[in-house]
Design an enzyme around this catalytic site. Structure first.
Site, PDB file in Angstrom:
ATOM      1  N   GLU A  11      -1.285  -0.505  -3.356  1.00 48.44           N
ATOM      2  CA  GLU A  11      -0.676  -0.273  -2.028  1.00 48.44           C
ATOM      3  C   GLU A  11       0.333   0.873  -2.019  1.00 48.44           C
ATOM      4  OE1 GLU A  11       0.733  -4.022  -0.447  1.00 48.44           O
ATOM      5  OE2 GLU A  11      -1.291  -4.505   0.218  1.00 48.44           O
ATOM      6  N   GLU A  30      -7.983  -7.742  -0.848  1.00 44.31           N
ATOM      7  CA  GLU A  30      -7.073  -8.892  -0.834  1.00 44.31           C
ATOM      8  C   GLU A  30      -7.148  -9.589   0.511  1.00 44.31           C
ATOM      9  OE1 GLU A  30      -2.957  -8.052  -1.607  1.00 44.31           O
ATOM     10  OE2 GLU A  30      -3.416  -6.675  -3.245  1.00 44.31           O
TER      11      GLU A  30
HETATM   12  C1  GLA Z   1       0.022  -7.078  -1.017  1.00 48.29           C
HETATM   13  C2  GLA Z   1       0.091  -6.767  -2.505  1.00 48.29           C
HETATM   14  C3  GLA Z   1       0.005  -7.977  -3.369  1.00 48.29           C
HETATM   15  C4  GLA Z   1       0.786  -9.120  -2.785  1.00 48.29           C
HETATM   16  C5  GLA Z   1       0.307  -9.391  -1.395  1.00 48.29           C
HETATM   17  C6  GLA Z   1       0.991 -10.547  -0.720  1.00 48.29           C
HETATM   18  O1  GLA Z   1      -1.203  -6.960  -0.451  1.00 48.29           O
HETATM   19  O2  GLA Z   1      -0.873  -5.827  -2.885  1.00 48.29           O
HETATM   20  O3  GLA Z   1       0.494  -7.623  -4.644  1.00 48.29           O
HETATM   21  O4  GLA Z   1       2.141  -8.802  -2.777  1.00 48.29           O
HETATM   22  O5  GLA Z   1       0.575  -8.268  -0.598  1.00 48.29           O
HETATM   23  O6  GLA Z   1       0.454 -10.778   0.548  1.00 48.29           O
END
Ligand code: GLA
Ligand code: ZN
Length: 707
Positions: free
Chosen positions: A189, A348
């Site tokens: 991210e 995710e």
């Molecule tokens: C993001 C991050 C993860 C985690 C999630 C929690 O997407 O990439 O490491 O922190 O949020 O929702």
């Protein structure tokens, strides 16, 4: 009086055309030319997995043992490892430990679970920041951060790049030819900005390159004579510090572009190592919706596969459930459209709940299956989670996971995940299929930034992203798939293109729009189109600029910003009335036909919606922000007229299509909270494994996938 008379005359003409549009039948054969593109030949079927952090459990071999067994029970075939593992790999500078990961990757592989291996650059060890403070960012007041948190390295720091290169090379040495390795995941991210001296120097160099080493050119493009803000030299230019020069809109925009450029440059530094040393392993990084800080369309060019993290606020108290899902569909479409010839990845999603929404509500039974299959419907070949197992401590201990602190396989969440795993197995044929959209919407990061940066209108209601999301949801009511593309994309694939609030016109965009319409395309633009060029200098001689006033046959002379309590309406010829909110332009119509007119205020009776035919196509201009129902009405007419295959969906039901090698997969998702029926549905239902001919009835949250 003359104006109203003209309006009615021309509306009557258009209305007649409307009835003709209704007769256009499905004109296009689907499933003929789209090629299947398999992302991971090692894995048969769709991917099911998630972030797995065994490094947090190395003192619990019993748990690591249970993990593999339970992953199999949950129908998982992949895991994302190493996202934040730097201190476990390298607890002290130059001291490396990889045995633990070898054991885990081997064991997963032996059990049919493939690894997506992340580079650990998303969070830095304390020893690194202690010894090399330049790796820590400087904020917009010029203050250096302390060590901590994550996703906050300086993108320019040579030392950080060097340290990352070392660990990435080590990972390749250790795992580059592991048979279980299917993908590299770069960092995590990407986001944020850095205002440190290294970044400032790179910014100045970037500007000098961009403006041909001519400070005069920069002064001209940034209109710096205003407030005596002229620069004598590139070395005088600072980023938009909060306690410095934040008033130059040219500077503000270029800083945003620079941040994307610099982050991408950093990312390319990691990518270069992996591409050279493991050319066959595809590379991704995970995006975050329409994250404002980076132009993902630019970053996407460097990646093999697009992936993203989806965390809708399910069951919130400010919108309908179907609107929440509709926005999620939009986000998927944004991602899918970045590489249209291949599936994307849902990297995710939360199996149960998250811990960072203002209110962290539990996903109701059935929503997991619905939201996961929505990703597949929109073109994802994976359903992945953050995270596999809940940690015992720290920041995310209450973030949902497949395995809870309870630790068993009989929780509701685990069972729903396992059930989805079974469903995904039935969908292996969908793997590699793609979406052929006939409709596109333009979403442009530069235009968004320029709209936000510009002083004017109301900061409260500019809402460019929301307007795009509304537009997408309105189009989705007709069962059509919509690509979300930048203004620089090829337009020729589409029959209908909507360009909401395309404030900035980059070079050639207007020209390509004209060609699109001449060749039979239908184009709809709105208020706030074509006010500025790529450096935010206004077009002279009438908006929409750069020749678009001729394509649309209108000039926007004034734009009115309404208070929330202000009301106006527009009248269409067939008694349809649309409500106006927030913005209303006062048009001067040259050679367009007026389709709808304003109801009140000094511009009562004046044109609000117009159309002009050019060549084989038409250009529509919607001068005011209209309510969703009127926009749907208008879209319905234009879609028919453009010859797009449409099927009006019951409220909250989504229909998406994927295709490959002559096969078509149609997904019906009931994103409403009641039972819904769709008539005239045909095909083999991959979930129930039965032939379906007739009316499809879907329970609340129900899904059908017809081949
Ligand atoms: C993001 C991050 C993860 C985690 C999630 C929690 O997407 O990439 O490491 O922190 O949020 O929702
Ligand atoms: Zn920096």
């Amino acid at each position: 009086g003359q104006c109203i008379f003209d309006a009615l005359q021309s509306s009557a003409h258009l209305l007649k055309a409307n009835y003709a549009w209704a007769d256009v039948r499905y004109s296009r054969k689907r499933g003929t030319n789209m090629k299947r593109k398999i992302l991971f030949p090692q894995i048969s079927g769709l991917m099911h997995g998630g972030d797995y952090n065994p490094e947090q459990w190395l003192d619990r071999p019993d748990i690591l043992e249970a993990d593999v067994q339970m992953m199999k029970e949950a129908g998982m075939n992949c895991a994302t490892l190493g996202v934040f593992s730097w201190t476990t790999y390298e607890p002290q500078e130059g001291e490396f430990h990889f045995e633990w990961l070898h054991k885990i990757m081997d064991r997963l592989y032996e059990n049919g679970i493939y690894t997506i291996l992340a580079t650990p650059s998303g969070a830095r060890p304390a020893w690194l920041d202690e010894k090399y403070p330049e790796a820590m960012r400087v904020d917009a007041y010029g203050v250096r951060n302390h060590h901590g948190v994550r996703h906050n390295h300086c993108m320019s720091s040579p030392v950080y790049r060097e340290k990352v290169a070392t660990i990435v090379n080590k990972l390749v040495d250790e795992f580059g030819d592991h048979p279980g390795l299917v993908m590299w995941h770069i960092s995590n991210e990407f986001g944020g900005e850095c205002y440190c001296p290294l970044c400032v120097a790179r910014f100045q160099k970037y500007l000098a390159d961009k403006f041909h080493n001519s400070i005069e050119e920069l002064n001209k493009e940034w209109w710096t004579t205003f407030w005596s803000h002229n620069y004598n030299d590139f070395s005088q230019i600072e980023p938009p510090y909060q306690n410095g020069e934040f008033s130059n809109i040219g500077l503000n925009l270029e800083w945003k572009r620079f941040t994307t450029w610099n982050m991408t440059d950093y990312m390319k530094h990691e990518i270069a190592i992996l591409r050279e040393r493991t050319p066959k392993i595809p590379i991704t990084t995970n995006f975050m919706k329409l994250y404002d800080g980076l132009d993902y369309h630019k970053m996407a060019e460097e990646l093999d596969v697009i992936s993203w993290d989806s965390y809708p606020a399910f069951h919130n108290d400010y919108e309908s459930f179907s609107d929440t899902l509709g926005e999620n569909a939009f986000d998927h479409a944004v991602m899918r459209s970045m590489k249209k010839d291949r599936p994307f990845m849902l990297m995710e999603s939360a199996p149960g709940l998250v811990n960072w929404h203002p209110y962290n509500k539990i996903k109701r039974p059935g929503v997991h299956q619905l939201a996961s299959l929505q990703a597949v419907a929109l073109g994802s070949d994976t359903v992945q989670y953050f995270q596999w197992r809940k940690g015992r401590g720290s920041f995310e201990q209450y973030h949902g996971a497949v395995v809870d602190h309870l630790g068993t396989n009989d929780t509701r969440v685990f069972k729903e995940v396992a059930e989805l795993g079974e469903t995904l197995k039935k969908l292996s044929d969908v793997q590699g299929s793609v979406t052929k959209a006939e409709v596109a919407m333009i979403y442009d990061w530069d235009s968004r930034w320029a709209i936000d940066i510009m002083k004017g209108l109301s900061q409260e209601t500019k809402n460019y992203p929301k307007t795009c999301i509304d537009t997408y949801r309105n189009l989705m009511r007709f069962g059509v798939d919509v690509d979300v593309i930048p203004s620089t994309a090829d337009f020729s694939d589409y029959k209908f293109i909507v360009a909401p609030m395309l404030y900035m016109l980059k070079p050639n965009v207007a020209e390509r729009m004209k060609t699109f319409v001449e060749n039979g395309g239908h184009l709809l633009a709105t208020y706030l189109t074509g006010y500025v060029d790529e450096n935010q200098l206004n077009f002279l001689g009438g908006f929409p600029g750069d020749g678009l006033k001729d394509l649309f046959g209108v000039i926007s002379e004034e734009i009115d910003t309404l208070y929330p309590s202000d009301t106006n309406a527009v009248h269409f010829p067939d008694d349809m009335v649309g409500q106006v909110r927030d913005y209303a332009e006062v048009l001067r119509v040259n050679d367009a036909r007026t389709y709808a007119t304003y109801e009140s205020d000094y511009y009562a009776g004046m044109p609000a919606v117009t159309v002009k035919d050019t060549g084989k196509g038409s250009a529509y201009y919607v001068a005011a922000r209209l309510d969703n129902e009127s926009m749907q009405n208008l879209f319905g007419r234009i879609l028919k007229r453009a010859g797009v295959s449409i099927k009006r969906m019951p409220l909250g039901v989504e229909c998406h299509t994927r295709e490959a090698d002559g096969k078509v997969y149609t997904f019906y998702l009931n994103c409403s909270e009641q039972e819904q029926s769709v008539s005239d549905v045909h095909g083999y239902d991959l979930i129930t494994e039965k032939q379906m001919d007739g009316t499809l009835t879907l329970p609340k949250y129900g899904v059908a996938i017809l081949a």
